[in-house]
Design an enzyme around this catalytic site. Structure first.
Site, PDB file in Angstrom:
ATOM      1  N   ASP A 394       1.146  -1.293  -0.259  1.00 37.77           N
ATOM      2  CA  ASP A 394      -0.169  -0.303  -0.340  1.00 37.77           C
ATOM      3  C   ASP A 394       0.866   0.728   0.193  1.00 37.77           C
ATOM      4  O   ASP A 394       2.433   0.987   0.528  1.00 37.77           O
ATOM      5  CB  ASP A 394      -0.707  -0.218   1.800  1.00 37.77           C
ATOM      6  CG  ASP A 394      -1.824   1.148   1.262  1.00 37.77           C
ATOM      7  OD1 ASP A 394      -2.194   1.506   0.360  1.00 37.77           O
ATOM      8  OD2 ASP A 394      -2.471   1.497   2.180  1.00 37.77           O
ATOM      9  N   GLU A 397       2.113   5.070  -4.343  1.00 37.46           N
ATOM     10  CA  GLU A 397       2.693   5.568  -5.412  1.00 37.46           C
ATOM     11  C   GLU A 397       3.926   6.549  -5.360  1.00 37.46           C
ATOM     12  O   GLU A 397       4.173   6.773  -6.278  1.00 37.46           O
ATOM     13  CB  GLU A 397       1.170   6.538  -5.344  1.00 37.46           C
ATOM     14  CG  GLU A 397      -0.418   5.585  -4.960  1.00 37.46           C
ATOM     15  CD  GLU A 397      -0.608   4.956  -3.913  1.00 37.46           C
ATOM     16  OE1 GLU A 397       0.087   5.171  -3.049  1.00 37.46           O
ATOM     17  OE2 GLU A 397      -0.699   4.446  -4.009  1.00 37.46           O
ATOM     18  N   ASP A 488      -9.105   3.095  -2.772  1.00 34.46           N
ATOM     19  CA  ASP A 488     -10.171   4.006  -1.568  1.00 34.46           C
ATOM     20  C   ASP A 488     -11.529   3.947  -2.207  1.00 34.46           C
ATOM     21  O   ASP A 488     -11.956   5.521  -2.380  1.00 34.46           O
ATOM     22  CB  ASP A 488      -9.894   5.271  -0.356  1.00 34.46           C
ATOM     23  CG  ASP A 488      -8.547   4.344   0.308  1.00 34.46           C
ATOM     24  OD1 ASP A 488      -8.280   2.956   0.491  1.00 34.46           O
ATOM     25  OD2 ASP A 488      -7.807   5.212   0.768  1.00 34.46           O
TER      26      ASP A 488
HETATM   27  O1  MIG Z   1      -4.292   6.056   3.961  1.00 35.36           O
HETATM   28  O2  MIG Z   1      -3.395   0.911   5.657  1.00 35.36           O
HETATM   29  O3  MIG Z   1      -6.388   2.087   0.337  1.00 35.36           O
HETATM   30  O4  MIG Z   1      -6.408   0.021   1.816  1.00 35.36           O
HETATM   31  O5  MIG Z   1      -7.035   0.388   4.842  1.00 35.36           O
HETATM   32  C1  MIG Z   1      -5.055   5.040   4.319  1.00 35.36           C
HETATM   33  C2  MIG Z   1      -4.162   1.376   6.129  1.00 35.36           C
HETATM   34  C3  MIG Z   1      -3.599   4.319   4.417  1.00 35.36           C
HETATM   35  C4  MIG Z   1      -4.693   3.104   2.444  1.00 35.36           C
HETATM   36  C5  MIG Z   1      -5.557   1.321   1.533  1.00 35.36           C
HETATM   37  C6  MIG Z   1      -6.473   1.055   2.670  1.00 35.36           C
HETATM   38  C7  MIG Z   1      -5.735   0.687   4.276  1.00 35.36           C
HETATM   39  C8  MIG Z   1      -5.140   1.945   4.787  1.00 35.36           C
HETATM   40  N1  MIG Z   1      -4.210   2.761   3.398  1.00 35.36           N
END
Ligand code: MIG
Length: 796
Positions: A394, A397, A488
């Site tokens: 996660d 980017e 999200d």
């Molecule tokens: O800033 O890890 O898209 O699936 O639960 C949020 C917490 C960070 C974004 C991800 C989401 C995840 C969440 N993350």
């Protein structure tokens, strides 16, 4: 050839005109690579030689022969399956297939460069003719319907919360589309990791205009003629998705806000107590110690290995989240190691860039460099040793909530080029340093590097298992390493509907293992939305229930009845469908063609089919038109040519409908409209609480009788790289007599204890040979066959 402005090597042609340099090569039959380096008129900038370049996405080697004919200002290049006519002066061209059909035409190449400190500002542009009625499909993870004509997109991986049905850009950048005109498909891929944009016949309805912020446009042209041919070629060029482990196709549960091991146990129990199938639970950032990746909060998770074992006893795997940013914490070994090795992203003026994500302050490993990728792969070691089944990537980017000012160094007062020091979206500045390169060039491939490091690390650390990775960000080629979810989303009906074109867009780019958060990450779902989303999600290659922190719980039992019962039915349907889904994922690993497909894959010449975006094909033979709007009990669906048997929910069958028309499908809350194509044969198994292996003990073929019947089934241990078996079912009805034959390839020993074949569409049955038993009632012939059956004959 004796011209001064052309240079021919056996496999590469370079043409230098007054406005552009163009280099042509052929990496694969039916595919041309065109590197355009526009000449800047403003400062007379010119690339005399195009510098060597390492692509992040392309894995095919160049080297198929070219034939070149030169006639004054024109050059004609022919390679296997394709040809190109170039206007040398302008660098523009016409692309044709082997039949001489014009597939695409480039009408303008231009660009400019402004020298500036610390980065020169580049623009490279290309315009393609957009003939009337041509459709532009794909572009990976983008909003909108399937056909993107009339839209504009930016390729700049972005963490956007919340995103809406019109948000652009999102997390992934895949500058690839399939063009479709008069039933003939072709493809275009811009292999530039730089920030780029495309105007898809919006500003000017007769042009598709690309712009890259790099110095050149390196693009690939693909011949069809079928959309599937284009996808196949694109996947051969950028890599096919490896077959994921079977368990990753089972039901998955996640939540940001499962606080500790006890919560994880509770979720697994919640599923099992209610007889709900489940294969995988994710651990979100809550497990880490101070958001330090590769650590555990020992109060919340005192014994991760023990938790893995407990989950395994319930048939459940654990997948922790891994974010790339490292906490800047002196003395923490991962940070110290990265710093000592000079693996961190730097500011323009050289100091280590300090930002802020969940860990604060945070630094960023430069996952665009091969040595950093290898190091990162190795960091999975301890988590693999604990028994973690896969990894969820996660914030890659990369997402960065804020960059600290570059303290201690005087700010330059000299004029800086536009955009320098600038941050677009929540990420790093354009001019941040990645070794020799700048963030503007490598931003879009940061996640691809992370996935590559992780995938290759896992291959080394656990060679006997197939890696499972799930990523949010990515670039063309991400399919080689990772499954993708779309970030999200929200608990809105519109997002259920838009999930379909979005996943089909990814699928056209060979990203086969995809899903969106069910029933929406942000906001509050209700029982109806949960059920509809699970019914749709049954056919997502990745079926995950997830929820954001602070939102109300969304596990399938949180909405009471009748929703729990309907949610269970959706999960059971998913597990029944696994033999077919697994076979389709295997097909994707060989061809690049994803399980979830737009109708146009099979009916490219049918405009209604090409426009359909809220319904899809699951493989070749199943057409699904889920209800994706609230309060509806019927919906309109389009059936392409052929005959289609109503098979709602893969349960009871109904009428056969002729294709080439719209039908109104019944879809009360307990019903998912599905049709089985005449000639189609799909394999189902019994529902189970979790997967075991893909050597199915119970198998049920569902066959829609037609003059030609074809079905496939791929089986293996469900993980690893061992023995397999591919079964082909072939046959058909001739003069009322149905014949079915089975052939097998591969060495995997059969585990079948029960095999049934249900045949739909026969009007009478008199004599059956080759089956153990049969039963014919209401137009359905049910046959019991021996495990080693090879041939069946049914006489009317
Ligand atoms: O800033 O890890 O898209 O699936 O639960 C949020 C917490 C960070 C974004 C991800 C989401 C995840 C969440 N993350």
């Amino acid at each position: 050839m004796h011209v001064t402005d052309a240079h021919v090597e056996p496999h590469r042609l370079r043409l230098s005109g007054r406005h552009a340099v163009l280099e042509v090569s052929c990496p694969l039959p039916g595919v041309l690579r065109l590197r355009h380096a526009p000449v800047s008129s403003e400062i007379g900038f010119l690339h005399p030689e195009l510098p060597g370049k390492r692509s992040w996405s392309v894995i095919a080697e160049e080297g198929h022969p070219l034939k070149v004919e030169r006639d004054g200002e024109r050059a004609r290049v022919t390679a296997e399956g394709v040809s190109l006519e170039v206007d040398v002066e302008s660098g523009t061209w016409r692309f044709q297939d082997a039949q001489g059909r014009e597939l695409a035409r480039c009408v303008e190449v231009s660009g400019e460069v402004q020298a500036a400190y610390p980065m020169s500002r580049h623009r490279a542009r290309m315009k393609l003719r957009a003939p009337e009625g041509e459709r532009y499909l794909g572009f990976g993870e983008k909003v909108g319907p399937l056909d993107k004509r009339g839209m504009h997109f930016t390729f700049w991986n972005t963490d956007v919360v919340p995103h809406h049905p019109d948000t652009d850009p999102l997390y992934q950048s895949i500058p690839f589309f399939v063009g479709l005109r008069g039933g003939v498909a072709w493809g275009f891929f811009l292999d530039e990791s730089w920030r780029s944009e495309v105007d898809v016949a919006l500003a000017d309805a007769s042009r598709v205009a690309w712009e890259s912020w790099g110095p050149e446009l390196d693009c690939y042209l693909f011949a069809g003629p079928m959309p599937a041919d284009v996808v196949r070629r694109y996947a051969a060029l950028t890599g096919r998705p490896p077959l994921p482990p079977l368990w990753s196709l089972g039901a998955q549960q996640s939540r940001w806000g499962y606080e500790n091991a006890q919560d994880i146990r509770g979720v697994i129990q919640g599923y099992r107590q209610r007889n709900l199938p489940l294969d995988c639970v994710y651990l979100d950032i809550d497990y880490m110690d101070g958001y330090k990746v590769w650590t555990w909060d020992s109060a919340r998770y005192p014994d991760p290995a023990g938790l893995v074992r407990e989950a395994a006893a319930q048939g459940v795997r654990l997948v922790p989240i891994i974010d790339p940013a490292l906490k800047l914490e002196p003395g923490w070994n991962v940070y110290e190691d990265a710093k000592a090795r000079d693996y961190l992203v730097r500011y323009d003026r050289g100091g280590v860039l300090v930002g802020e994500v969940w860990p604060k302050p945070a630094v960023f490993p430069d996952l665009t460099r091969p040595e950093v990728q290898r190091w990162w792969g190795g960091l999975h070691r301890d988590f693999v040793a604990l028994g973690m089944a896969g990894f969820w990537n996660d914030m890659n980017e990369p997402s960065c909530f804020g960059v600290q000012p570059d303290v201690g160094i005087l700010t330059l007062t000299s004029e800086r080029a536009e955009g320098i020091g600038q941050v677009e979206g929540k990420t790093l500045p354009y001019d941040a340093r990645h070794g020799e390169k700048r963030h503007l060039e490598v931003h879009n491939v940061y996640a691809l590097g992370m996935a590559k490091g992780a995938f290759e690390g896992l291959r080394e650390l656990r060679p006997e298992a197939r890696p499972f990775l799930l990523t949010r960000a990515g670039f063309a080629g991400i399919q080689r390493y990772s499954a993708v979810w779309t970030g999200d989303n929200s608990s809105h009906w519109t997002q259920l509907e838009t999930s379909l074109p979005m996943l089909m867009g990814l699928g056209l780019a060979a990203v086969a293992h995809t899903g969106v958060d069910i029933p929406g990450f942000i906001g509050r779902a209700n029982g109806e939305l949960l059920v509809r989303w699970m019914q749709t999600g049954t056919f997502y290659p990745l079926m995950r229930n997830h929820a954001g922190k602070g939102t109300s719980p969304q596990e399938p039992w949180r909405f009471g009845e009748p929703y729990l019962t309907l949610a269970r039915a959706a999960l059971e349907r998913r597990y029944r469908l696994l033999p077919t889904l697994y076979t389709l994922m295997h097909e994707a690993s060989e061809t690049g063609i994803a399980p979830l497909r737009p109708l146009l894959m099979e009916a490219p010449g049918d405009p209604e089919a090409a426009g359909a975006f809220d319904q899809f094909l699951f493989g070749r033979d199943l057409l699904v038109a889920p209800v994706v709007r609230p309060g509806q009990t019927k919906r309109l669906a389009y059936l392409p040519a052929g005959a289609w048997l109503e098979w709602p929910g893969l349960e009871r069958t109904g009428e056969v409908r002729e294709g080439g028309q719209h039908v109104i499908a019944d879809g009360p809350l307990d019903t998912v409209p599905v049709w089985l194509r005449a000639g189609g044969a799909v394999a189902l198994t019994r529902p189970a609480m979790h997967t075991t292996d893909a050597n199915w003990q119970h198998l049920e073929w569902h066959v829609h009788a037609a003059p030609e019947i074809h079905g496939r089934l791929y089986e293996d241990a469900g993980d690893g790289y061992g023995e397999s078996r591919l079964t082909e079912l072939r046959g058909g009805v001739t003069a009322g007599v149905l014949r079915l034959e089975r052939s097998e390839m591969g060495t995997l020993t059969r585990a079948r204890t029960e095999e049934k074949i249900r045949v739909y569409g026969l009007t009478s049955v008199r004599k059956v040979t080759g089956a153990r038993a049969h039963h014919f009632e209401d137009g359905v012939l049910e046959l019991q066959v021996a495990a080693d059956w090879t041939r069946l004959d049914v006489a009317p």
